[in-house]
Structure formats: C-alpha cells, structure tokens
Enzyme design. Structure first.
Site, short mmCIF file in Angstrom:
data_model
loop_
_atom_site.label_atom_id
_atom_site.label_comp_id
_atom_site.label_asym_id
_atom_site.label_seq_id
_atom_site.Cartn_x
_atom_site.Cartn_y
_atom_site.Cartn_z
N THR A 93 0.87 -1.17 0.00
CA THR A 93 0.00 0.00 0.00
C THR A 93 0.91 1.22 0.00
OG1 THR A 93 -1.67 -1.20 1.25
CG2 THR A 93 -1.86 1.20 1.18
N LYS A 168 -7.42 1.38 -3.06
CA LYS A 168 -7.01 0.82 -1.77
C LYS A 168 -7.15 1.87 -0.66
CE LYS A 168 -4.85 -1.45 1.51
NZ LYS A 168 -5.24 -2.66 2.19
N LYS A 236 0.41 4.97 8.29
CA LYS A 236 0.91 5.26 6.94
C LYS A 236 -0.24 5.31 5.93
CE LYS A 236 2.01 1.74 4.68
NZ LYS A 236 1.39 0.77 3.80
#
Ligand SMILES: NC(=O)c1ccc[n+]([C@@H]2O[C@H](COP(=O)([O-])OP(=O)(O)OC[C@H]3O[C@@H](n4cnc5c(N)ncnc54)[C@H](OP(=O)(O)O)[C@@H]3O)[C@@H](O)[C@H]2O)c1
Length: 283
Positions: A93, A168, A236
C-alpha cells in the site's frame, strides 16, 4: 514464469509461497534475511538485492512497507536492472503519485508497471483469496492477470497508473473508521456493564453489522492481539489517504480522527502489531 519477489513480511511470505505453489520459479530478497527462510526451504532462491531479483525476473513483485521502501527499491536499481519487457508489480500500500512515477520511468525503459495493492490480511494471503486493486495500462494488464490470480480471488482493474492505490486508500478510509466505531461501541457496552455477547448479537442483527464487528472488534473484546497488521502501517495508510484527499481539496475529519487514534496507539504501545490493539486506548 521467473518471479522476483521483494518483502517477505506478514503478507509477502504467504503470497510468495502461493506463487511457487502455482508453479512459478521464485527468487526472493527481503531486508531481514531470516524472514525468507521458509521460502528458501520451499525451493526459492535467494537474491542479494532487489535489483538482483529484478534482473532475473519475467515478473518482479514488491510487498514492502510503504512509499519510502518502494521508491528505494525501484529507483535504487530495480528499474535499471529489470529485463526488457518485464512486468513490475508493486503490491504494497503506497502513494498513488509514486505509482505514477514508477509507471512513467518503467514505460520509458520498455517495462510494464502496475500498482496492485491488496485487502484481505494474512488470512486472505494464506488462502490466496485477497482482493487485488490494479492500476496501470489496460493493454498490459492481461499479461499480469495470471500472476495476480494466483494470489487473490478477485482481481479488479481500476484504470491508469495510481488508481489501484487510490482504490485501496478508499478501502482504508472505510475499513479503519469501521473498526474504530465497532471497538468504541463495544467498549462503551462493556463500561456500561451491559452483557457484551447480547450487545454483539443485537449489533450483528441490525444496521451496524460489518466484517469489522465480527472480526477485529470481537478479537479486541477477547484481548486477542495476535499480530496481523502493524499499526504503523495503519498510520501510513491513513496519512496517504489524507494526502490524497487534501490534493483534491477534500477535508475528511473522521479520517483525521481515526489516524490520531492509531498514532496514539503507536506512541503509547510501540510493540503493538495488531490493528485491533487500538482497543488498548479504551481499556
Ligand atoms: N498485514 C496486513 O493485514 C495487510 C493487508 C493489506 C495490505 N497490507 C500492506 O501490504 C504491505 C506489506 O504488509 P505486511 O503486513 O506484510 O508488512 P511487513 O510485515 O512490515 O512486511 C514488509 C516487509 O518488507 C521488507 N522490506 C521493507 N523495505 C525493504 C527493502 N527496501 N528491501 C527489502 N525488503 C524490504 C520488510 O523488512 P523487515 O522485516 O526488515 O522490516 C518486511 O519484511 C504494506 O504496505 C501494508 O500496508 C498489509
């Protein structure tokens, strides 16, 4: 196919094993070498660097932490060493804009790059039932599909470079707030001395039902904190989503609040390795 794989962490070690199970030859590199021991025992060969794995591969796959790792790997040698015509697939990701940069640099070298992040966690990785969100050139996508199909039950093409990452990030916006709301509800029930099982059943039979309510939140209530998704990766991911929303002029205050909760978890419980450990803040 010869597959070069970088990143034998919680997800990557399981995904790489599935690629071998599907009949591909695998060359693996990961920062902490002993994390590749299981793959080497299953017949993978060791690559001394990400660039060495790329130089050997028809398809080069990365499943590392986030944008800094991705940038270091691709611009630190993998793009330059990759074989002509090779496929490059980043499944971490990471940042949509970085995915665009990797794609452009790859294209100028005659390579086809894809961003293909996943959802489904270690369980989905182990059972090759991940949902995979792909961005990149449509014309090249069919070449990458068989590799991705060995890792997931659903391979979804979202458009040009960066769009896999964008999809995502949308997933993370929904899932992390969902987990947080389920945990806050259940810990309010516990503090109110309500029967948690009765409350859980009520929620599961009503509008509040969700996979988070049946998974992460239940595990949190039981104090089951077996490692699954590093809370630092949550911070993150939510930071990437905030950055993306900011760049579009969109304010998402709920998302900022969720990030603050996981930041607080990382600060107070640096050893946390499960996403549902955010419940520790409510104990
Ligand atoms: N876990 C989940 O449930 C889940 C679900 C969906 C998506 N993701 C995403 O998938 C990615 C991987 O997740 P994960 O849970 O597998 O993370 P992880 O356990 O932290 O694994 C990442 C691995 O990449 C290695 N690495 C990082 N930079 C490297 C480099 N430059 N060269 C070689 N190896 C490098 C790390 O090495 P070290 O071992 O030395 O740190 C680590 O083993 C992340 O982007 C995460 O956000 C995770």
């Amino acid at each position: 196919m010869n597959i070069g794989f970088v990143g034998a962490g919680a997800m990557g070690s399981l995904m790489a094993a599935n690629l071998m199970r599907a009949g591909h030859a695998l060359s693996v590199h990961t920062r902490t070498r002993q994390k590749a021991d299981g793959l080497l025992a299953q017949g993978a060969r060791w690559a001394e660097s990400p660039a060495a794995a790329a130089a050997w591969a028809d398809c080069f796959v990365t499943m590392v932490g986030g944008p800094q790792d991705v940038e270091a790997i691709y611009f630190g040698g993998a793009l330059d060493q990759a074989r002509p015509g090779a496929l490059l697939v980043d499944m971490s990701t990471s940042s949509p804009k970085l995915a665009e940069r990797v794609h452009a640099a790859a294209k100028s070298r005659g390579l086809a790059a894809f961003d293909a992040p996943v959802t489904g966690g270690p369980q989905g990785a182990a059972t090759a039932s991940l949902i995979i969100m792909v961005g990149g050139d449509r014309a090249e996508f069919e070449r990458a599909r068989p590799v991705l199909a060995a890792l997931g039950s659903s391979v979804l093409y979202f458009g040009g470079p960066g769009n896999g990452q964008r999809a995502k990030l949308v997933n993370q916006v929904v899932v992390m707030q969902n987990i947080l709301s389920a945990i806050e509800g259940l810990f309010l029930a516990r503090k109110s001395a309500l029967d948690p099982e009765a409350v859980l059943q009520m929620l599961q039979n009503g509008l509040a039902d969700s996979k988070s309510l049946r998974g992460a939140a239940v595990r949190a209530l039981k104090g089951d904190f077996a490692p699954n998704f590093d809370p630092r990766h949550v911070v993150k991911d939510l930071s990437l989503a905030i950055e993306e929303a900011d760049s579009l002029g969109l304010d998402l205050p709920g998302l900022k609040n969720a990030r603050a909760r996981w930041q607080e978890l990382v600060r107070r419980f640096p050893g946390a390795r499960a996403v549902q450990e955010v419940a520790r803040l409510y104990a």
